[in-house]
Motif scaffolding. Structure first.
Motif, PDB file in Angstrom:
ATOM      1  N   LEU A  25       0.495  -1.040  -0.126  1.00  0.00           N
ATOM      2  CA  LEU A  25      -0.038   0.089  -0.118  1.00  0.00           C
ATOM      3  C   LEU A  25       0.778   1.707  -0.431  1.00  0.00           C
ATOM      4  CD1 LEU A  25      -3.072  -1.004   2.710  1.00  0.00           C
ATOM      5  CD2 LEU A  25      -3.197  -1.649   0.023  1.00  0.00           C
ATOM      6  N   LYS A  26       2.023   0.992   0.216  1.00  0.00           N
ATOM      7  CA  LYS A  26       3.183   1.901  -0.011  1.00  0.00           C
ATOM      8  C   LYS A  26       2.536   3.076   1.594  1.00  0.00           C
ATOM      9  CE  LYS A  26       4.302   0.334  -3.759  1.00  0.00           C
ATOM     10  NZ  LYS A  26       6.297  -0.166  -3.637  1.00  0.00           N
ATOM     11  N   ASP A  27       2.265   2.718   1.856  1.00  0.00           N
ATOM     12  CA  ASP A  27       1.671   3.309   3.233  1.00  0.00           C
ATOM     13  C   ASP A  27       3.754   3.778   3.681  1.00  0.00           C
ATOM     14  OD1 ASP A  27      -0.375   2.925   3.628  1.00  0.00           O
ATOM     15  OD2 ASP A  27      -0.283   1.686   5.156  1.00  0.00           O
ATOM     16  N   ARG A  28       3.296   5.339   4.872  1.00  0.00           N
ATOM     17  CA  ARG A  28       4.608   5.883   4.885  1.00  0.00           C
ATOM     18  C   ARG A  28       6.199   4.860   5.747  1.00  0.00           C
ATOM     19  NH1 ARG A  28       4.700  10.942   9.937  1.00  0.00           N
ATOM     20  NH2 ARG A  28       7.137  10.924  10.156  1.00  0.00           N
ATOM     21  N   PHE A  29       6.615   5.023   5.849  1.00  0.00           N
ATOM     22  CA  PHE A  29       8.085   4.495   6.480  1.00  0.00           C
ATOM     23  C   PHE A  29       8.296   4.949   8.056  1.00  0.00           C
ATOM     24  CE2 PHE A  29      13.114   3.774   7.086  1.00  0.00           C
ATOM     25  CZ  PHE A  29      12.922   2.929   7.646  1.00  0.00           C
ATOM     26  N   MET A  30       8.590   4.016   8.882  1.00  0.00           N
ATOM     27  CA  MET A  30       8.214   4.662  10.465  1.00  0.00           C
ATOM     28  C   MET A  30       9.731   4.012  10.887  1.00  0.00           C
ATOM     29  SD  MET A  30       5.189   5.417  11.402  1.00  0.00           S
ATOM     30  CE  MET A  30       5.661   6.239  13.024  1.00  0.00           C
ATOM     31  N   GLY A  31      10.827   4.348  10.966  1.00  0.00           N
ATOM     32  CA  GLY A  31      11.583   3.360  11.827  1.00  0.00           C
ATOM     33  C   GLY A  31      11.732   2.819  12.946  1.00  0.00           C
ATOM     34  N   VAL A  32      10.366   3.298  13.783  1.00  0.00           N
ATOM     35  CA  VAL A  32      10.092   2.856  15.021  1.00  0.00           C
ATOM     36  C   VAL A  32       9.706   1.384  14.753  1.00  0.00           C
ATOM     37  CG1 VAL A  32       7.907   3.967  15.606  1.00  0.00           C
ATOM     38  CG2 VAL A  32       9.202   3.073  17.602  1.00  0.00           C
ATOM     39  N   ARG A  33       8.394   1.138  13.682  1.00  0.00           N
ATOM     40  CA  ARG A  33       8.210   0.232  13.020  1.00  0.00           C
ATOM     41  C   ARG A  33       9.185  -0.582  12.552  1.00  0.00           C
ATOM     42  NH1 ARG A  33       1.637   2.640  11.886  1.00  0.00           N
ATOM     43  NH2 ARG A  33       1.470   3.543  13.288  1.00  0.00           N
ATOM     44  N   ILE A  34      10.059  -0.268  12.305  1.00  0.00           N
ATOM     45  CA  ILE A  34      10.768  -1.098  11.620  1.00  0.00           C
ATOM     46  C   ILE A  34      11.100  -1.880  12.843  1.00  0.00           C
ATOM     47  CG2 ILE A  34      12.763  -1.920  10.382  1.00  0.00           C
ATOM     48  CD1 ILE A  34      10.768  -1.179   8.546  1.00  0.00           C
ATOM     49  N   VAL A  35      11.848  -1.021  13.656  1.00  0.00           N
ATOM     50  CA  VAL A  35      12.509  -1.754  15.285  1.00  0.00           C
ATOM     51  C   VAL A  35      11.368  -3.081  15.474  1.00  0.00           C
ATOM     52  CG1 VAL A  35      13.213  -0.945  17.378  1.00  0.00           C
ATOM     53  CG2 VAL A  35      13.838   0.108  14.985  1.00  0.00           C
ATOM     54  N   ALA A  36      10.310  -2.459  15.721  1.00  0.00           N
ATOM     55  CA  ALA A  36       8.836  -3.374  16.829  1.00  0.00           C
ATOM     56  C   ALA A  36       8.753  -4.241  15.676  1.00  0.00           C
ATOM     57  CB  ALA A  36       7.780  -2.903  15.973  1.00  0.00           C
ATOM     58  N   ALA A  37       9.232  -4.961  14.075  1.00  0.00           N
ATOM     59  CA  ALA A  37       9.245  -5.977  13.576  1.00  0.00           C
ATOM     60  C   ALA A  37      10.115  -6.978  13.952  1.00  0.00           C
ATOM     61  CB  ALA A  37       8.753  -5.683  11.667  1.00  0.00           C
ATOM     62  N   ILE A  38      11.337  -6.257  13.572  1.00  0.00           N
ATOM     63  CA  ILE A  38      12.555  -7.034  14.358  1.00  0.00           C
ATOM     64  C   ILE A  38      12.404  -7.730  15.540  1.00  0.00           C
ATOM     65  CG2 ILE A  38      14.797  -6.589  14.507  1.00  0.00           C
ATOM     66  CD1 ILE A  38      15.214  -4.684  13.156  1.00  0.00           C
ATOM     67  N   MET A  39      11.621  -6.896  16.160  1.00  0.00           N
ATOM     68  CA  MET A  39      11.578  -7.271  17.588  1.00  0.00           C
ATOM     69  C   MET A  39      10.466  -8.964  17.704  1.00  0.00           C
ATOM     70  SD  MET A  39      11.659  -3.937  19.846  1.00  0.00           S
ATOM     71  CE  MET A  39      11.135  -4.990  21.370  1.00  0.00           C
ATOM     72  N   ALA A  40       9.759  -8.423  16.951  1.00  0.00           N
ATOM     73  CA  ALA A  40       8.592  -9.233  16.387  1.00  0.00           C
ATOM     74  C   ALA A  40       9.402 -10.392  15.994  1.00  0.00           C
ATOM     75  CB  ALA A  40       7.605  -9.245  15.795  1.00  0.00           C
ATOM     76  N   ILE A  41      10.153 -10.910  14.964  1.00  0.00           N
ATOM     77  CA  ILE A  41      11.149 -12.004  14.345  1.00  0.00           C
ATOM     78  C   ILE A  41      12.100 -12.315  15.723  1.00  0.00           C
ATOM     79  CG2 ILE A  41      12.394 -11.775  12.591  1.00  0.00           C
ATOM     80  CD1 ILE A  41      11.196 -10.574  10.882  1.00  0.00           C
ATOM     81  N   THR A  42      12.471 -11.494  16.388  1.00  0.00           N
ATOM     82  CA  THR A  42      13.347 -12.259  17.757  1.00  0.00           C
ATOM     83  C   THR A  42      12.003 -13.146  18.213  1.00  0.00           C
ATOM     84  OG1 THR A  42      15.052  -9.825  17.085  1.00  0.00           O
ATOM     85  CG2 THR A  42      15.045 -11.289  19.146  1.00  0.00           C
ATOM     86  N   GLY A  43      11.103 -12.749  19.344  1.00  0.00           N
ATOM     87  CA  GLY A  43      10.283 -12.689  20.118  1.00  0.00           C
ATOM     88  C   GLY A  43      10.250 -14.035  19.047  1.00  0.00           C
ATOM     89  N   ILE A  44       9.852 -14.779  17.786  1.00  0.00           N
ATOM     90  CA  ILE A  44       9.437 -15.450  17.054  1.00  0.00           C
ATOM     91  C   ILE A  44      10.310 -16.732  17.406  1.00  0.00           C
ATOM     92  CG2 ILE A  44       8.450 -16.382  14.902  1.00  0.00           C
ATOM     93  CD1 ILE A  44       7.557 -13.976  14.136  1.00  0.00           C
ATOM     94  N   VAL A  45      11.922 -16.267  16.816  1.00  0.00           N
ATOM     95  CA  VAL A  45      12.672 -17.271  17.112  1.00  0.00           C
ATOM     96  C   VAL A  45      13.369 -17.341  17.838  1.00  0.00           C
ATOM     97  CG1 VAL A  45      15.293 -17.376  16.490  1.00  0.00           C
ATOM     98  CG2 VAL A  45      13.742 -15.984  15.269  1.00  0.00           C
ATOM     99  N   MET A  46      13.080 -16.884  19.093  1.00  0.00           N
ATOM    100  CA  MET A  46      13.588 -17.361  20.620  1.00  0.00           C
ATOM    101  C   MET A  46      12.121 -18.160  20.933  1.00  0.00           C
ATOM    102  SD  MET A  46      14.341 -13.812  22.179  1.00  0.00           S
ATOM    103  CE  MET A  46      14.501 -14.262  24.241  1.00  0.00           C
ATOM    104  N   MET A  47      10.793 -17.888  20.638  1.00  0.00           N
ATOM    105  CA  MET A  47      10.371 -19.097  21.194  1.00  0.00           C
ATOM    106  C   MET A  47      10.236 -20.189  20.461  1.00  0.00           C
ATOM    107  SD  MET A  47       6.930 -18.757  23.064  1.00  0.00           S
ATOM    108  CE  MET A  47       7.029 -17.018  22.303  1.00  0.00           C
ATOM    109  N   ALA A  48      10.820 -19.884  19.253  1.00  0.00           N
ATOM    110  CA  ALA A  48      10.907 -21.492  18.773  1.00  0.00           C
ATOM    111  C   ALA A  48      12.079 -21.978  19.269  1.00  0.00           C
ATOM    112  CB  ALA A  48      11.522 -21.170  16.854  1.00  0.00           C
TER     113      ALA A  48
END
Length: 467
Positions: free
Chosen positions: A243-266
């Motif tokens: 959708l070409k929404d606005r880029f936000m650095g803090v949300r990229i950090v949040a997405a990285i944290m979510a992926i990190t949590g998934i890897v740690m859970m596995a």
């Protein structure tokens, strides 16, 4: 109307005659003489009342009905040349009442939102826990998902009933249904549009629920609900890419944290066994949910509550008509064998489907009635709610890695709730605080210097500033 007469033949001066004042006697003023001259009237035009307003102007404004005229204070321009406005004594009271009403409405909206947060989190925790109870005697996740999705048919009837109670709707249910069907196009809903628009969303809806139920067979309710919160990060990534929404650095950090949590859970159980499969299923459920929301925003836009109710009921009909063949295929292939209909746990099934329907109603209605961020917080609160039930009832012991992964995912979810202009708002807030501190510091320095001078004068000394 003011008319100027021509010079009289007798040689008298011209006078101003007010047509509406003919043959009328105003108290306190002389009546024009019959000889055509009006010396008394001319003299009265130069008289000024105690409040500084000419009598003739009062008469003109009284006769013509000048807008906002107030006897004695009607002049739209005072002697000093400043414009005067009619003062309304009740204006301040009305402004205070409006501000009070606005504050009251905001407070009620916030309180209603907090109550809605508790209802959303409770319904989602109840749904997850009832699923765990149902699996103790009934191991057919696709049948449970199909049966629960059929209850979406009730969404539009519930919406219409609430509309009749709150607004006394005069349209019939069929008329309202046709009005809300404009979501599919100006011509309404046809069979082609019904299949074209409903099929992909219904498939994504079924996959989301089915993968979520399958993950609950492998993991605890706390782990699955925490992993499902990653759908917020997937929604941002898809919206940014598609959708070409606005880029936000803090949300990229949040997405990285979510992926990190998934890897740690596995990693908690060593990337093998049911734990890894359960994490993959929960992440798949979050992904299909994010894809559903992004596609809904792309193709259907921002629909109102009636159109959403219409769409969900339509998906329920599609699920009942076209997806009913899948549970039958699974039944005859012995993949999901549920026995006779009388042996099914109808109490758990109906309770689960009802709680799921209540959760969906609260989410969609809450977005309209209160702040959407509160609905997201309600979904997040299901994680500690499920954790409390798992610890108290099921006596689940969480490892340090799982707790850390859950906390990281929840923190990333909270970061995704920040508004787009949060950085500029934060900078302005910090600048305001810094300016206030500098002003306070300057006032303290001024007071201290005055105090020092007074003490030096009292001691007979003089302070000499250094160059």
């Amino acid at each position: 109307m003011i008319s100027t007469e021509s010079v009289l033949e007798s040689g008298d001066q011209p006078c101003i005659r007010l047509e509406p004042l003919m043959n009328k006697h105003l108290p306190g003023n002389a009546t024009p003489t019959a000889g055509g001259s009006c010396p008394d009237f001319m003299d009265s035009s130069t008289k000024v009342t105690a409040n500084g307003v000419h009598d003739i102007e009062d008469r003109i404004l009284r006769i013509t009905g000048y807008y906002g005229y107030n006897p004695g204070y009607s002049s739209h321009r005072r002697g000093d040349g400043s414009e005067s406005h009619a003062e309304t004594p009740g204006s301040e009271t009305s402004e205070e009442s409006r501000s009070y009403q606005t504050c009251t409405n905001t407070a009620l909206k916030v309180l209603g939102g907090l109550l809605l947060v508790l209802c959303v989190s409770s319904s989602w925790v109840g749904t997850t826990q009832v699923v765990k109870l149902t699996f103790q005697s009934f191991h057919c996740p696709f049948f449970i998902s199909w049966f629960s999705s059929n209850w979406n048919i009730l969404f539009f009837p519930i919406y219409y009933s609430g509309l009749v109670v709150t607004t006394r709707e005069k349209q019939t249910p069929i008329q309202k249904f046709r009005e809300c069907s404009k979501l599919f196009g100006e011509d309404g809903m046809t069979l082609k549009l019904f299949v074209k628009r409903t099929a992909p969303f219904s498939i994504l809806w079924t996959l989301t629920n089915y993968l979520y139920l399958m993950a609950l067979k492998k993991l605890t309710a706390t782990d699955v609900s925490a992993l499902y919160c990653c759908h917020k990060a997937f929604v941002f990534l898809l919206s940014w890419i598609v959708l070409k929404d606005r880029f936000m650095g803090v949300r990229i950090v949040a997405a990285i944290m979510a992926i990190t949590g998934i890897v740690m859970m596995a990693y908690a159980d060593g990337f093998h066994g049911d734990s890894f499969v359960g994490v993959a299923l929960a992440v798949g459920s979050a992904s299909t949910s994010a894809l559903y929301k992004v596609l809904f925003k792309m193709f259907l836009g921002s629909a109102n509550l009636g159109e959403v109710a219409h769409f969900l009921s339509t998906m329920g009909f599609f699920n009942l008509i076209f997806i009913s063949c899948v549970p039958l295929i699974l039944y005859f292939t012995k993949v999901e064998h549920w026995g006779s209909l009388s042996s099914l746990p109808w109490g758990y099934l109906c309770g689960l489907a009802g709680l799921w329907l209540v959760f969906n109603i609260l989410v969609h209605v809450g977005v309209v009635l209160t702040y959407p961020i509160l609905i997201s917080i309600g979904t997040l609160l299901s994680v500690p709610g499920n954790a409390a039930v798992d610890v108290l009832k099921h006596e689940v012991i969480f490892s340090v890695v799982r707790l850390a992964a859950t906390c990281i995912i929840c923190l990333g979810f909270l970061l995704l709730l920040l508004p787009e202009e949060w950085d500029s708002v934060t900078l302005r807030f910090l600048a305001t605080i810094a300016d206030k501190k500098s002003e306070d510091h300057g006032e303290e320095l001024t007071e201290s210097s005055v105090h020092t001078r007074s003490r030096s004068r009292a001691n007979g000394t003089v302070s000499i500033p250094l160059a």
